[in-house]
Design a protein around this motif. Structure first.
Motif, PDB file in Angstrom:
ATOM      1  N   UNK A   1      70.012  84.529  27.214  1.00  9.54           N
ATOM      2  CA  UNK A   1      68.554  84.411  27.136  1.00  9.54           C
ATOM      3  C   UNK A   1      68.038  85.013  25.830  1.00  9.54           C
ATOM      4  N   UNK A   2      68.581  86.164  25.440  1.00  7.52           N
ATOM      5  CA  UNK A   2      68.137  86.818  24.197  1.00  7.52           C
ATOM      6  C   UNK A   2      68.395  85.934  22.984  1.00  7.52           C
TER       7      UNK A   2
ATOM      8  N   UNK B   1      59.364  84.528  24.276  1.00  3.12           N
ATOM      9  CA  UNK B   1      58.895  85.400  25.349  1.00  3.12           C
ATOM     10  C   UNK B   1      60.030  85.777  26.290  1.00  3.12           C
ATOM     11  N   UNK B   2      60.864  84.807  26.638  1.00  2.00           N
ATOM     12  CA  UNK B   2      62.004  85.108  27.504  1.00  2.00           C
ATOM     13  C   UNK B   2      62.963  86.076  26.823  1.00  2.00           C
ATOM     14  N   UNK B   3      63.217  85.816  25.530  1.00  2.00           N
ATOM     15  CA  UNK B   3      64.121  86.678  24.768  1.00  2.00           C
ATOM     16  C   UNK B   3      63.587  88.110  24.723  1.00  2.00           C
ATOM     17  N   UNK B   4      62.314  88.240  24.412  1.00  2.00           N
ATOM     18  CA  UNK B   4      61.674  89.559  24.349  1.00  2.00           C
ATOM     19  C   UNK B   4      61.746  90.259  25.707  1.00  2.00           C
ATOM     20  N   UNK B   5      61.457  89.526  26.780  1.00  2.00           N
ATOM     21  CA  UNK B   5      61.459  90.111  28.126  1.00  2.00           C
ATOM     22  C   UNK B   5      62.861  90.555  28.525  1.00  2.00           C
ATOM     23  N   UNK B   6      63.865  89.782  28.120  1.00  2.00           N
ATOM     24  CA  UNK B   6      65.251  90.150  28.449  1.00  2.00           C
ATOM     25  C   UNK B   6      65.652  91.448  27.750  1.00  2.00           C
ATOM     26  N   UNK B   7      65.217  91.623  26.505  1.00  2.00           N
ATOM     27  CA  UNK B   7      65.534  92.861  25.781  1.00  2.00           C
ATOM     28  C   UNK B   7      64.857  94.063  26.466  1.00  2.00           C
ATOM     29  N   UNK B   8      63.596  93.847  26.883  1.00  2.00           N
ATOM     30  CA  UNK B   8      62.863  94.938  27.543  1.00  2.00           C
ATOM     31  C   UNK B   8      63.493  95.323  28.879  1.00  2.00           C
ATOM     32  N   UNK B   9      64.264  94.425  29.471  1.00  2.00           N
ATOM     33  CA  UNK B   9      64.893  94.700  30.770  1.00  2.00           C
ATOM     34  C   UNK B   9      66.070  95.662  30.645  1.00  2.00           C
TER      35      UNK B   9
ATOM     36  N   UNK C   1      65.226  86.078  15.003  1.00  2.00           N
ATOM     37  CA  UNK C   1      64.055  86.170  14.127  1.00  2.00           C
ATOM     38  C   UNK C   1      63.666  87.646  13.969  1.00  2.00           C
ATOM     39  N   UNK C   2      62.764  87.903  13.032  1.00  2.00           N
ATOM     40  CA  UNK C   2      62.459  89.287  12.665  1.00  2.00           C
ATOM     41  C   UNK C   2      61.979  90.124  13.859  1.00  2.00           C
ATOM     42  N   UNK C   3      61.107  89.548  14.676  1.00  2.00           N
ATOM     43  CA  UNK C   3      60.550  90.311  15.801  1.00  2.00           C
ATOM     44  C   UNK C   3      61.631  90.685  16.804  1.00  2.00           C
ATOM     45  N   UNK C   4      62.532  89.761  17.071  1.00  2.00           N
ATOM     46  CA  UNK C   4      63.618  90.034  18.022  1.00  2.00           C
ATOM     47  C   UNK C   4      64.603  91.038  17.412  1.00  2.00           C
ATOM     48  N   UNK C   5      64.849  90.938  16.105  1.00  2.00           N
ATOM     49  CA  UNK C   5      65.712  91.924  15.440  1.00  2.00           C
ATOM     50  C   UNK C   5      65.156  93.333  15.637  1.00  2.00           C
TER      51      UNK C   5
END
Length: 379
Positions: A245-246, A252-260, A283-287
């Motif tokens: 997913x990340x 949004x899914x990628x971000x939520x998975x990292x926060x989990x 991408x930069x935000x996910x990095x």
């Protein structure tokens, strides 16, 4: 006068009746994609009854033979009235295990009707199905009286339910069936939805979370990600699902998975390394979110540190700042790492070289190579 049938004609007559019976219309049923793959709805699945503590009515939960919850259903029997004439509403509502609306079914011979008891046509069933699935419609924020235009004074005896749907709210209902739409939407998206979601939450395991993360619906996957906490172990299947997913294109899914991901999940060096392996192509935000998560690791994987050093010369200023912040958070000040940072002091981008300089000045290394590079930078 009696009419005699030959045995042959009797068989034909019986055959016609039987054929007519077998070709009777099947019950009307409209369903969306289920949370759990249909392969689990196999022989051996069974039904349990629970009581909705909001309405005090029974709800049925279908489970696989292994005890995995599959879906909920509730039988609704009520009156729908038009012009002071009523007919029974007999319908079965289905919810997914995450509380999301799944569909509805009408018992054999039942149908939904509009004004003047005119039956729904196929397009109207489809429209109702779509409206019930849209939890963003604000039908919970208006009264039914607001949904209906007020009749004129000379028609005050008109049953309000038959009134024209208010133009501003017409898009929320099936034309001619405002009350049916209003009533069913509030049943589907009302307190029962939260009750069923909570009931599933009380049964959650790492295995069930993993199954929900395979759902074709984003709503289900986000729901499951929000249920991951420090008490949920990252099994190999769950770990793989999170990483998949990340690395997806859905931000949004990628971000939520990292926060989990919790600090306890980062006890595994292997998981840290797999997580960081996604950094280069993200991408930069996910990095940035990946590094923020890795800052919470009890101890940073040495192999991860080695991999990050190989990227230093490729990073832009902001990326370098974030990596160096990760090093500082985990006190990564070994000689090899510091020399790798010193090697970018001569970068043509002053923002990048300045970040490297401030990192090295703070640690006050006595290494000759590093001191020479710092001196050259200042000159």
């Amino acid at each position: 006068m009696k009419i005699a049938f030959s045995p042959f004609l009797k068989y034909i007559f019986i055959g016609v009746l039987l054929s007519s019976f077998l070709q009777a219309d099947p019950p009307l049923k409209y369903m969306k994609a289920s949370t759990i793959n249909e392969s689990f709805v196999t022989e051996g699945s069974f039904q349990e009854t629970i009581k909705d503590n909001i309405t005090n009515e029974p709800v049925y939960i279908q489970k696989s033979k292994e005890g995995i919850p599959l879906y909920y259903r509730k039988i609704i029997r009520d009156d729908v009235c038009f012009d002071k004439e009523c007919r029974k509403l007999d319908i079965i509502i289905y919810w997914n295990i995450t509380g999301r609306y799944l569909g509805f079914e009408l018992p054999e011979g039942e149908f939904l009707s509009k004004l003047d008891h005119e039956p729904f046509v196929e397009s109207e069933y489809q429209r109702l199905h779509a409206l019930l699935a849209d939890s963003s419609i604000p039908l919970d924020a208006v009264s039914f009286e607001e949904l209906i235009e007020k009749p004129s004074l000379k028609h005050q005896d008109l049953d309000a339910v038959s009134g024209a749907t208010s133009k501003s709210l017409a898009e929320m209902v099936v034309k001619g069936a405002a009350y049916t739409t209003y009533k069913l939407w509030n049943i589907v998206n009302g307190p029962t939805m939260d009750f069923l979601s909570k009931n599933t939450e009380n049964q959650l395991t790492a295995h069930l979370i993993h199954l929900i993360l395979q759902s074709p619906e984003s709503f289900d996957r986000v729901w499951a990600l929000h249920k991951i906490n420090s008490s949920v172990p990252l099994t190999p299947d769950l770990e793989n699902a999170l990483l998949e997913i990340i690395s997806s294109d859905d931000f949004y899914l990628s971000y939520t998975a990292i926060q989990a991901i919790e600090a306890v999940h980062l006890n595994s060096f292997e998981f840290q390394e797999r997580l960081f392996s996604l950094y280069k192509n993200a991408n930069h935000s996910i990095q940035k979110e990946l590094l923020k998560t890795l800052m919470e690791a009890p101890v940073l994987s040495p192999k991860l540190v080695g991999s990050s050093k190989g990227l230093l010369k490729q990073l832009n200023g902001q990326q370098l700042e974030n990596i160096l912040a990760l090093y500082a958070r985990h006190s990564i000040y070994d000689l090899e790492t510091c020399r790798a940072v010193a090697s970018i002091l001569d970068n043509e981008n002053p923002f990048i070289s300045k970040k490297a300089y401030h990192f090295l000045v703070r640690i006050k290394s006595k290494d000759e190579f590093i001191q020479e590079r710092l001196k050259a930078y200042k000159n």
